[in-house]
Design a protein around this motif. Structure first.
Motif, mmCIF file in Angstrom:
data_model
loop_
_atom_site.group_PDB
_atom_site.id
_atom_site.type_symbol
_atom_site.label_atom_id
_atom_site.label_comp_id
_atom_site.label_asym_id
_atom_site.label_seq_id
_atom_site.Cartn_x
_atom_site.Cartn_y
_atom_site.Cartn_z
ATOM 1 N N VAL A 1 0.936 -1.097 0.010
ATOM 2 C CA VAL A 1 0.027 0.037 0.070
ATOM 3 C C VAL A 1 0.789 1.203 -0.054
ATOM 4 C CG1 VAL A 1 -1.884 -1.223 1.392
ATOM 5 C CG2 VAL A 1 -0.205 0.082 2.578
ATOM 6 N N PRO A 2 0.429 2.415 -0.517
ATOM 7 C CA PRO A 2 1.483 3.414 -0.481
ATOM 8 C C PRO A 2 2.030 3.842 1.035
ATOM 9 C CG PRO A 2 -0.720 3.960 -1.496
ATOM 10 C CD PRO A 2 -1.092 2.644 -1.054
ATOM 11 N N TYR A 3 3.144 4.262 1.079
ATOM 12 C CA TYR A 3 3.847 4.373 2.281
ATOM 13 C C TYR A 3 3.034 5.303 3.445
ATOM 14 C CZ TYR A 3 7.521 5.171 5.941
ATOM 15 O OH TYR A 3 8.046 4.926 7.035
ATOM 16 N N ASP A 4 2.678 6.410 2.758
ATOM 17 C CA ASP A 4 1.889 7.205 3.828
ATOM 18 C C ASP A 4 0.734 7.844 2.951
ATOM 19 O OD1 ASP A 4 3.033 9.307 2.427
ATOM 20 O OD2 ASP A 4 4.549 9.637 4.059
ATOM 21 N N SER B 1 -4.451 -4.244 -10.901
ATOM 22 C CA SER B 1 -4.227 -3.463 -9.646
ATOM 23 C C SER B 1 -3.597 -2.204 -9.882
ATOM 24 C CB SER B 1 -3.004 -4.058 -8.631
ATOM 25 O OG SER B 1 -2.712 -3.354 -7.500
ATOM 26 N N LEU B 2 -4.377 -1.022 -9.492
ATOM 27 C CA LEU B 2 -3.975 0.352 -9.504
ATOM 28 C C LEU B 2 -2.839 0.704 -8.550
ATOM 29 C CD1 LEU B 2 -7.504 2.164 -9.717
ATOM 30 C CD2 LEU B 2 -5.954 1.457 -11.578
ATOM 31 N N THR B 3 -3.056 0.017 -7.374
ATOM 32 C CA THR B 3 -2.036 0.403 -6.388
ATOM 33 C C THR B 3 -0.581 -0.265 -6.653
ATOM 34 O OG1 THR B 3 -3.650 -0.091 -4.558
ATOM 35 C CG2 THR B 3 -1.279 -0.470 -3.885
ATOM 36 N N ASN B 4 -0.528 -1.211 -7.616
ATOM 37 C CA ASN B 4 0.859 -1.918 -7.887
ATOM 38 C C ASN B 4 1.157 -1.392 -9.277
ATOM 39 O OD1 ASN B 4 -0.482 -3.972 -6.121
ATOM 40 N ND2 ASN B 4 1.615 -4.375 -6.317
ATOM 41 N N ASP C 1 -11.140 -3.983 1.004
ATOM 42 C CA ASP C 1 -11.242 -2.934 1.754
ATOM 43 C C ASP C 1 -11.216 -1.674 1.134
ATOM 44 O OD1 ASP C 1 -8.552 -3.570 0.751
ATOM 45 O OD2 ASP C 1 -7.560 -2.551 2.041
ATOM 46 N N ILE C 2 -10.840 -1.785 -0.278
ATOM 47 C CA ILE C 2 -11.049 -0.381 -1.180
ATOM 48 C C ILE C 2 -11.498 -0.966 -2.392
ATOM 49 C CG2 ILE C 2 -8.970 0.906 0.121
ATOM 50 C CD1 ILE C 2 -7.203 0.291 -2.110
ATOM 51 N N ASP C 3 -11.550 -0.256 -3.249
ATOM 52 C CA ASP C 3 -11.994 -0.276 -4.649
ATOM 53 C C ASP C 3 -10.795 -0.597 -5.492
ATOM 54 O OD1 ASP C 3 -13.408 -0.928 -6.946
ATOM 55 O OD2 ASP C 3 -13.968 1.199 -7.266
ATOM 56 N N ASP C 4 -10.437 -1.818 -5.670
ATOM 57 C CA ASP C 4 -9.172 -2.123 -6.249
ATOM 58 C C ASP C 4 -9.196 -3.736 -6.569
ATOM 59 O OD1 ASP C 4 -6.825 -1.777 -7.755
ATOM 60 O OD2 ASP C 4 -5.418 -1.427 -6.287
ATOM 61 N N ASN C 5 -8.305 -4.162 -7.427
ATOM 62 C CA ASN C 5 -7.905 -5.601 -7.869
ATOM 63 C C ASN C 5 -6.543 -5.866 -7.444
ATOM 64 O OD1 ASN C 5 -10.431 -5.798 -9.580
ATOM 65 N ND2 ASN C 5 -9.357 -4.055 -10.717
ATOM 66 N N LEU C 6 -6.575 -7.305 -6.908
ATOM 67 C CA LEU C 6 -5.348 -7.943 -6.743
ATOM 68 C C LEU C 6 -4.505 -7.778 -7.941
ATOM 69 C CD1 LEU C 6 -6.368 -10.846 -4.471
ATOM 70 C CD2 LEU C 6 -5.763 -8.409 -3.733
ATOM 71 N N TYR C 7 -3.018 -7.753 -7.611
ATOM 72 C CA TYR C 7 -2.040 -7.751 -8.472
ATOM 73 C C TYR C 7 -1.650 -9.184 -9.193
ATOM 74 C CZ TYR C 7 2.702 -7.316 -10.236
ATOM 75 O OH TYR C 7 3.715 -7.384 -11.116
#
Length: 697
Positions: free
Chosen positions: A516-519, A621-624, A581-587
């Motif tokens: 997840v984003p560091y902060d 995954s947007l996070t990744n 927990d959020i609106d995203d997909n797994l990487y």
């Protein structure tokens, strides 16, 4: 034996004609068995097999497992492929080699478990359908065991020679492989040697060559056993030397893995109970760098990394009749030591220990009952595992900037110890065959503790346990174990001409460990971690954290046997992985895919034409910062010929039309000396012909 007659019938190009070998106390509804090499022998607890073949898509047996329902391959290099099963991969799967569980040597998982399972030495791969039984050890999802070839006890007091050898070559990477087992046995003792050698150059595709994709691997070892009455003792040891092997999706490549395996086992059949016990030792020494197999970076950016991992483990179990079935109770565990040090070859004062002297230990106990109750077959299992981890002192050389030295001091002042207890429970049910149908269902609670990279990675690095997404990560000492609730339902149907084995599944994972984003101030370097990450070119590092996730889908294999020599087989897999927990997909989750093969089969030869279609993957995954991939289809041709008893030839042409395609799980290229642009997905291999011959006696 026709495909429609056997349990585990699968894709024609994968299993031309094979009957999986099940022990009398195994439950076919709970396992798949994929035979890698032809078997000519049979026992009272086996079904005789005709020789089979597998496509020679590469040296890694993960290519084989990717062709089974729910399976896929994470392509991090020719010898670094990971198994994905229903959307999960890496250490979340309970993977074993010849029954041994052990720690990989590198923080990037360049040597995942099946790195140590060369195809010329593997007799079969046993797949735990859906989830692994608690008796097989901990793990969040399913698993599999790659079983080595060996010369078994004979029925004669006089020594008998046995061997199982294979030799192959492949055009797309000018590769060759050869090896197998040869030994002597009687009814009371057995001894054999194993050995294999493999080497391949950079592989080609229609638009050029994938630089830094070469590989080399050698294995040699010894297996022995002694049987007296109802007691059997065994000993196995082997050495694996992996040489220079490329990993285009990683920032470094393998220079070597020097790995030693040793295992001593005992099985005893007493009047009212059976005993199994083993001791295991695995030692891995690993070197990787970022300049030998790729374009040299500037001298101050050159790096090489030494990593070590040592695993000492053992298990003891007792089985006995109980409540109309078989109860197995057992104790198992292991102690693992890791150490990782990064150097600059041009500066003796540049060194750092990003994972210093990590010690992990586990002790587990389990009870598992298998039998018939209330009109159905059932297996109930309960496992409790106690974990303890500790880290040493982070060390930095005087040439490192002040910021990473400060991070090291902060890590050394923290309490790196962690103790956790997990509880796994599994309940699986299956009916007797009724009009061709065997119905089955599973309910399970499974756990996975954080790995040492996720917990102890104090220095911002791209090392991520094989994710290879290009992001920089740091760990978190306060991570909780992942807990999955698993539900599955399906059936196996075998009729006169048609078979199908569909499964619906759902995995709800609490505390799923994800970057997840560091902060909250993304892109603003207002912390020491972000400053150090920025020095390495990524000002937006990720930290491992507990999130929530859900995976669900459908997979099946199926086929129809026409009157005459023709039959059709297929495999379909669909899995959806999403954060809850959020609106995203797994990487890095495999897209929907379907493989169909038409086979013409005669008594001693067969030919198959296969088409594999893969859908686009837009659920990324947007996070990744994961890139979408498009749909593609490729065609293959395979032939199979039993020349005579004990001699078997297989051959084929893969990617017949030389399509340029990019598998969603192949990773992004990071090697500049390539015809693939930096940051672009590594393409699949171009048109390739292969030939393999197997000799069994």
């Amino acid at each position: 034996m026709s495909t429609k007659m056997i349990y585990g019938a699968s894709l024609a190009a994968l299993l031309a004609a094979a009957g999986p070998a099940f022990a009398e106390d195994d439950a076919p509804a709970l396992q798949d068995v994929v035979v890698v090499t032809g078997q000519s022998n049979s026992t009272e607890t086996e079904t005789q097999m005709t020789p089979d073949y597998l496509p020679l898509e590469g040296p890694d047996i993960t290519h084989l497992l990717a062709r089974t329902p729910g399976g896929a391959r994470i392509g991090n290099g020719a010898l670094s492929g990971q198994v994905q099963y229903r959307g999960l991969f890496g250490e979340r799967l309970n993977l074993r080699v010849d029954g041994q569980r052990f720690a990989s040597g590198g923080p990037g998982l360049m040597d995942p478990v099946f790195h140590y399972a060369p195809a010329p030495l593997i007799a079969q791969v046993v797949i735990d359908r859906g989830v692994s039984p608690v008796s097989a050890g901990p793990g969040l999802a399913g698993g599999s065991d790659a079983v080595f070839k060996r010369v078994d006890f004979s029925d004669d007091a006089e020594p008998t020679l046995g061997y199982d050898l294979s030799f192959s070559t492949r055009s797309v990477d000018s590769s060759y492989a050869g090896g197998g087992v040869i030994g002597l046995s009687t009814d009371s003792w057995r001894v054999n040697v194993i050995g294999s050698t493999e080497q391949g150059e950079d592989f080609e595709f229609a638009d050029g060559t994938v630089g830094g994709s070469e590989y080399q691997r050698d294995v040699y070892g010894l297996s022995a056993g002694y049987r007296t009455g109802a007691h059997t003792f065994s000993f196995d040891m082997r050495r694996q030397n992996t040489g220079k092997s490329g990993n285009p999706p990683f920032p470094m490549d393998i220079q070597f893995f020097d790995t030693d395996f040793a295992r001593a086992g005992y099985e005893g059949d007493f009047d009212s109970f059976d005993v199994k016990a083993s001791l295991n030792y695995i030692d891995v020494a690993h070197l990787m760098d970022n300049y030998t197999l790729r374009q040299d970076p500037p001298p101050d950016r050159q790096r090489y990394t030494y990593a070590y991992a040592t695993t000492l483990g053992g298990d003891l179990s007792v089985s006995f009749a109980h409540f109309g079935g078989v109860m197995e109770v057992g104790l198992d565990g292991e102690t693992v030591e890791h150490d990782v040090t990064i150097y600059n070859p041009n500066n003796a004062n540049f060194f750092v220990t990003p994972m210093p002297d990590i010690e992990e230990s586990r002790v587990g106990v389990f009870a598992e009952w298998t039998g018939f109750t209330r009109g159905v077959n059932a297996q109930f299992g309960l496992r409790v595992d106690d974990y303890s981890t500790e880290a040493g002192t982070a060390v930095t050389g005087p040439a490192l900037p002040m910021a990473p030295q400060m991070l090291a001091s902060m890590f050394n002042m923290a309490d790196p110890g962690a103790d956790e207890t997990t509880v796994d429970a599994v309940a699986r049910f299956w009916t007797e065959e009724i009009n061709g149908f065997t119905w089955r269902g599973t309910i399970a609670r499974k756990n996975q503790v954080p790995n040492y990279v996720q917990r102890y990675g104090w220095l911002p690095l791209t090392a991520s346990g094989g994710l290879a997404d290009g992001n920089i990560y740091v760990g978190d000492l306060d991570l909780d174990p992942e807990t999955a609730w698993i539900f599955e339902a399906g059936f196996d149907y075998f009729g006169q001409s048609f078979y199908a084995r569909p499964t619906l599944f759902l995995r709800d994972v609490q505390d799923y460990i994800q970057g997840v984003p560091y902060d909250d101030t993304i892109g603003v370097a207002d912390s020491m971690v972000e400053m150090v990450a920025g020095m390495s070119g990524d000002p937006t590092p990720l930290r491992f954290a507990n999130t929530d996730a859900r995976l669900y889908g459908l997979d099946l294999d199926f086929g129809y046997d026409f009157d005459g020599p023709w039959r059709v087989d297929g495999v379909f897999s669909y899995v959806r992985g999403e954060r809850t927990d959020i609106d995203d997909n797994l990487y890095r989750v495999a897209p929907p895919n379907l493989t169909l093969a038409a086979t013409y089969e005669q008594a001693d030869w067969s030919a198959s034409f296969e088409v594999r279609g893969v859908a686009e993957q837009s659920d990324v995954s947007l996070t990744n910062s994961e890139q979408e991939t498009g749909a593609y289809a490729i065609a293959n041709f395979y032939g199979d010929w039993t020349i005579r008893d004990g001699v078997h030839l297989s051959f084929g042409i893969e990617n017949l039309f030389d399509e340029v395609y990019r598998d969603h799980l192949s990773g992004y290229n990071r090697n500049a000396e390539s015809d693939v642009a930096l940051g672009e997905r590594v393409p699949g291999a171009g048109r390739s012909a292969f030939v393999r011959i197997g000799i069994v006696g």
